[in-house]
Structures are given as structure tokens and as C-alpha cells.
Design an enzyme around this catalytic site. Structure first.
Site, PDB file in Angstrom:
ATOM      1  N   THR A  50     -17.095 -36.032  21.659  1.00 52.77           N
ATOM      2  CA  THR A  50     -16.179 -37.173  21.621  1.00 52.77           C
ATOM      3  C   THR A  50     -15.133 -37.073  20.523  1.00 52.77           C
ATOM      4  O   THR A  50     -13.973 -37.417  20.721  1.00 52.77           O
ATOM      5  CB  THR A  50     -16.975 -38.482  21.476  1.00 52.77           C
ATOM      6  OG1 THR A  50     -17.921 -38.565  22.542  1.00 52.77           O
ATOM      7  CG2 THR A  50     -16.067 -39.696  21.524  1.00 52.77           C
ATOM      8  N   HIS A  93     -17.452 -31.933  28.115  1.00 51.58           N
ATOM      9  CA  HIS A  93     -16.169 -32.605  27.911  1.00 51.58           C
ATOM     10  C   HIS A  93     -15.710 -32.303  26.484  1.00 51.58           C
ATOM     11  O   HIS A  93     -16.215 -32.889  25.527  1.00 51.58           O
ATOM     12  CB  HIS A  93     -16.398 -34.115  28.129  1.00 51.58           C
ATOM     13  CG  HIS A  93     -15.213 -34.983  27.887  1.00 51.58           C
ATOM     14  ND1 HIS A  93     -14.577 -35.666  28.910  1.00 51.58           N
ATOM     15  CD2 HIS A  93     -14.564 -35.347  26.748  1.00 51.58           C
ATOM     16  CE1 HIS A  93     -13.601 -36.399  28.411  1.00 51.58           C
ATOM     17  NE2 HIS A  93     -13.561 -36.221  27.100  1.00 51.58           N
ATOM     18  N   HIS A 110     -13.056 -31.942  23.214  1.00 52.01           N
ATOM     19  CA  HIS A 110     -11.843 -32.467  22.573  1.00 52.01           C
ATOM     20  C   HIS A 110     -11.294 -31.415  21.618  1.00 52.01           C
ATOM     21  O   HIS A 110     -12.012 -30.501  21.200  1.00 52.01           O
ATOM     22  CB  HIS A 110     -12.133 -33.779  21.843  1.00 52.01           C
ATOM     23  CG  HIS A 110     -12.045 -34.982  22.730  1.00 52.01           C
ATOM     24  ND1 HIS A 110     -10.890 -35.710  22.889  1.00 52.01           N
ATOM     25  CD2 HIS A 110     -12.968 -35.577  23.534  1.00 52.01           C
ATOM     26  CE1 HIS A 110     -11.101 -36.704  23.726  1.00 52.01           C
ATOM     27  NE2 HIS A 110     -12.359 -36.638  24.147  1.00 52.01           N
ATOM     28  N   HIS A 145      10.328  -5.570  21.075  1.00 50.50           N
ATOM     29  CA  HIS A 145       9.448  -5.875  22.211  1.00 50.50           C
ATOM     30  C   HIS A 145      10.139  -5.567  23.537  1.00 50.50           C
ATOM     31  O   HIS A 145       9.521  -5.017  24.449  1.00 50.50           O
ATOM     32  CB  HIS A 145       9.026  -7.351  22.168  1.00 50.50           C
ATOM     33  CG  HIS A 145       8.107  -7.668  21.032  1.00 50.50           C
ATOM     34  ND1 HIS A 145       7.750  -8.950  20.683  1.00 50.50           N
ATOM     35  CD2 HIS A 145       7.473  -6.860  20.140  1.00 50.50           C
ATOM     36  CE1 HIS A 145       6.926  -8.922  19.647  1.00 50.50           C
ATOM     37  NE2 HIS A 145       6.756  -7.664  19.289  1.00 50.50           N
TER      38      HIS A 145
END
Length: 455
Positions: A127, A155, A157, A251
Site C-alpha cells: 500500500t 499490487h 506501489h 550513438h
């Protein structure tokens, strides 16, 4: 409390989902509140609830001020009521990550209880986004192994920027589902982003299969950006504006020599293309890559002069785009490579209180003069409506404006120069034009004139 606007929005979503056979994909966050949430879901037409419960002793004792037994009893009552109304239940253990850190006995007592309930999935959230990857693997593997018949979602975060690493460890630990969001939207620093997760799973965990179509990720990302108002950072992996842009000349040179600076994140996977930036770090290879796309070939001497001019512009912090190149070449080598076939000669813009803005313009197109006027929702909109009238006479459809951005230097005063960057779509291709002026509308008109000459 849920606003009436949100309630009506959910009703529209569930109606659409029902018509398309997707009602079981719409999940509504609900609360342990007796009949209230269940009745709300029935009125809204939803069929799947994600029941918010307390996954740590800290939350249980300080927010609810209840014992574990009281909480479990109330949860069981809500689940029984929901099932009697043909509502499917998942249970979300808020603050589960801190629960595993500080009160693991409570978490396992809770999971033991849930194993007796008629639920489909258990949702385990970090959470506050505080878990390390090692903790993620340790906690989740314990749970998956202890409850082999239960489906667990993770889940993540992103408060410490660890959401993707934690998702990888969650998958390695054996979780069955992941909670991801488009562009990583969510509370505080957001959730694990969908696009990055899909790319990571495909490239580093190929044994994991998903049904996500990679080529759709960028378009979905831009759609959500438009409707949410949350801008995507230019350097956001996979979907950011600059992530497939090579800036350094070395590059671009390496890409010319056996694609030395390519990796598995090829832009084509996501419906995008590689670009080569123009600015103070540009080398000849960058510029040659852009010239190739425009079908322009220069001698080595002229290429050197154009390169030097682009570096000078970059030193002044001016942005140079591929569309600017023909103008720069024309200026540097004094050729007619860019023919101004369209010129906005004059215009009058009006803005009055309680009257619609209007515009009158005179424009030269291929040597012919046209004059038109129109109204609009703003001065620039009125200008574009007048311009559309001109091109309607020529039976030409103008490009669609898909994005309009304005930039003013930090600390600028009311007379500061304003750069307007307009993104257009024409015949299936997207391009940008820029205008610079102390007046925002005039800078937009300058960007529009560039567009008219490019098409």
C-alpha cells in the site's frame, strides 16, 4: 461517500460491459459496511466486488478499533450477502506489506479465515510502496506455498521507484495476477506501469505469458494521457517521447555500423520508430539519419556546415526538429530547397466580451490570394476555421491537430518569447511544427504556416 457523477459514470461503464460480455471484468472497490456497498453495486449494475479490509494489525487497531475476530465476522457477513445477490467477491488486504513486516501472525490468521470463504481472489498490496524486492519474494513465496489452492494478486506501489523490480520478484514467487496501471497512474508516486511490466516480462521472464498486445501499449498510453490530463514524462520507459531517440552523435554512428546501440526494446514492438535528435550533441551521423528520412543528400562540405549550425542552435537551447532541417539547409547553403508555397500575408483577430472570437485572413497559396473570415471558440480556432474555408475551395483536407503545447522560459515576464508546438496527423503520419513569438496566438500561426508548407 460516492458522488452522483461517479455513480452515473460507473452505471455507464457497467452497461457497456454488459452489452459486450465483459461485466465480469469490471471490479468495484467496496467496504465492510453491511448492506451499503452491496446495494450500491446492485444499483450500479456491477457484479464483482473488491472488498477493502485491513491487512495489518496497525490499521485494524488504530483505524477500525476492532479485534481480528470482530473484523472477520463483519467481512463474512458482507461476503455472504454479496454471494446471495450473485456478486462475486475478491478481498483486498490494505497495508498487507506492513502487516507482513510487523504483524505476520495476524496476516496468516486472516488468510486462514479467508481460505474458508467463498471468494475468488486475494489481493495483496504494498500500500505504501515500502517493500524491497527481497521482501517481496520472501513474503509472497511464503503465502503462495502455504495456500496452494488460493489465487493471489500482487499490487505494487512506486514510492521508492521499486515497483517493476517488486513485480518481477512477485512473479518469481508465484503470484497469479498483477495490478498494473496505464502510465503508472495511482496514489502518490503511482502503481507499477503496464507498459514497462509487459516489456520486462517478455524480455526477462519469457516463461510468463500475457494476453497484452505490445503494439497497442503506446496508443493506449497516449489516449489515457489525453483524457486524464497527466502528462507522460519524456523519459518514461517504453511510452515516453524520448525513449527511442538517440541524442549523441556517437550513438547514431554506431547504429550505422551494425546497430551497435540497439537492444531488445525495439520501438517497432510498440508501434513506434527510432529517432535521432538534433542539437548540440548531434554529429554528422544524427543529421544524415534525419536527411535520409527527408530524401535529402548533401555533400560532405555542406553536411559539415549544417552540422555546425545545428550545434550552434543547440547551444542557444533552441529545439531543432526534422521538419526544421530543410529551412536550416536553405539558410546555411543558400539554396531554394524550401519553397514557401504558402504565406499568411495578413490577419485580424478579434476577442470581445460576450461575443465569439473571429478571424479574417489573407493567404497566398501557389501564387493565388485568398481571403476568408470565420468565428471560433478562441482566436486560433477562428483562424483555423477561416483557413479551412480557403482549403475547402482547393478541395484539400488539412491535417488533424492532435496536440497543442505551449512553452515559456522559466521566470519569463509578460513579454517572454512563447514557443508553440503543434502535433499534426496527415495521411496516417504524425509530425510536429513549432512557432516562436512573444504572442501565443501568433506563435501558433507561425507553426501552422510551417505545416501548410510541409504538406
Amino acid at each position: 461517500r460516492v458522488s452522483d457523477g461517479e455513480f452515473q459514470a460507473v452505471k455507464k461503464i457497467t452497461a457497456w460491459a454488459s452489452e459486450n460480455g465483459l461485466i465480469d471484468k469490471i471490479e468495484v472497490l467496496t467496504f465492510v459496511d453491511g448492506e451499503t456497498s452491496v446495494n450500491w453495486m446492485i444499483e450500479a449494475g456491477a457484479k464483482v466486488m473488491n472488498l477493502l479490509t485491513k491487512g495489518s494489525m496497525n490499521h485494524l487497531t488504530h483505524q477500525l478499533k476492532k479485534t481480528a475476530e470482530q473484523h472477520f465476522s463483519e467481512i463474512a457477513e458482507v461476503i455472504a450477502l454479496a454471494r446471495s445477490k450473485d456478486i462475486q467477491c475478491n478481498v483486498y488486504l490494505e497495508d498487507w506489506s506492513n502487516g507482513m513486516r510487523n504483524s505476520p501472525d495476524y496476516v496468516f490468521q486472516f488468510l486462514d479465515f479467508l481460505s474458508t470463504q467463498p471468494i475468488k481472489r486475494v489481493l495483496l498490496p504494498d500500500t505504501l510502496g515500502v517493500l524491497t524486492p527481497r521482501e517481496c519474494y520472501d513474503f509472497l513465496s511464503q503465502i503462495v506455498q502455504r495456500y496452494p489452492n488460493q489465487h493471489f494478486d500482487f499490487h505494487a506501489h512506486n514510492d521508492y521507484d521499486l515497483s517493476i523490480a517488486n513485480v518481477m520478484e512477485g512473479v518469481r514467487a508465484g503470484v497469479h495476477g498483477l495490478h498494473l496501471t496505464v502510465n503508472g497512474m495511482g496514489e502518490r508516486a503511482g502503481n507499477a506501469p503496464l507498459a514497462s511490466t509487459i516489456a520486462v516480462l517478455k524480455d526477462f521472464m519469457p516463461e510468463v505469458e500475457t494476453s497484452v498486445v505490445e503494439a497497442s501499449l503506446y496508443s493506449v498510453s497516449k489516449l489515457v494521457e489525453t483524457f486524464s490530463g497527466f502528462r507522460i514524462p519524456a523519459n518514461k520507459p517504453v511510452v515516453g517521447e524520448n525513449v527511442f531517440t538517440q541524442t549523441a552523435g556517437i550513438h547514431a554512428d554506431g547504429d550505422n555500423k551494425n546497430n551497435l546501440y540497439f537492444n531488445d526494446l525495439m520501438p517497432e514492438r510498440f508501434g513506434r520508430e527510432r529517432k535521432y535528435a538534433l542539437g548540440k550533441t548531434s554529429g554528422k551521423a544524427n543529421i544524415e539519419k534525419n536527411l535520409q528520412k527527408l530524401g535529402i543528400k548533401l555533400s560532405q562540405a555542406d553536411l559539415k556546415r549544417v552540422t555546425q549550425r545545428i550545434i550552434e542552435l543547440g547551444d542557444r537551447k533552441e529545439v531543432v526538429t526534422q521538419e526544421d532541417l530543410p529551412y536550416i539547409i536553405s539558410d546555411v547553403i543558400d539554396t531554394n530547397i524550401v519553397e514557401e508555397k504558402v504565406e499568411v500575408i495578413n490577419y485580424v483577430l478579434t476577442h470581445s466580451k460576450n461575443l465569439r472570437p473571429s478571424a479574417t485572413l489573407r493567404v497566398k497559396v501557389d501564387g493565388h490570394i485568398f481571403e476568408e473570415n470565420a468565428q471560433g471558440d478562441g482566436q486560433y480556432d477562428a483562424f483555423m476555421n477561416a483557413l479551412k474555408k480557403v482549403y475547402l475551395k482547393k478541395e484539400v483536407l488539412l491535417p488533424m491537430l492532435t496536440d497543442y503545447a505551449v512553452r515559456i522560459p522559466p521566470g519569463g515576464n509578460t513579454d517572454a518569447l512563447c514557443e508553440t508546438i503543434i502535433t499534426w496527423e496527415h495521411k496516417g503520419k504524425e509530425f510536429k511544427t513549432r512557432g516562436l513569438d512573444s504572442d501565443q496566438t501568433v506563435s501558433a500561426i507561425k507553426a501552422t504556416q510551417k505545416m501548410l508548407n510541409l504538406i
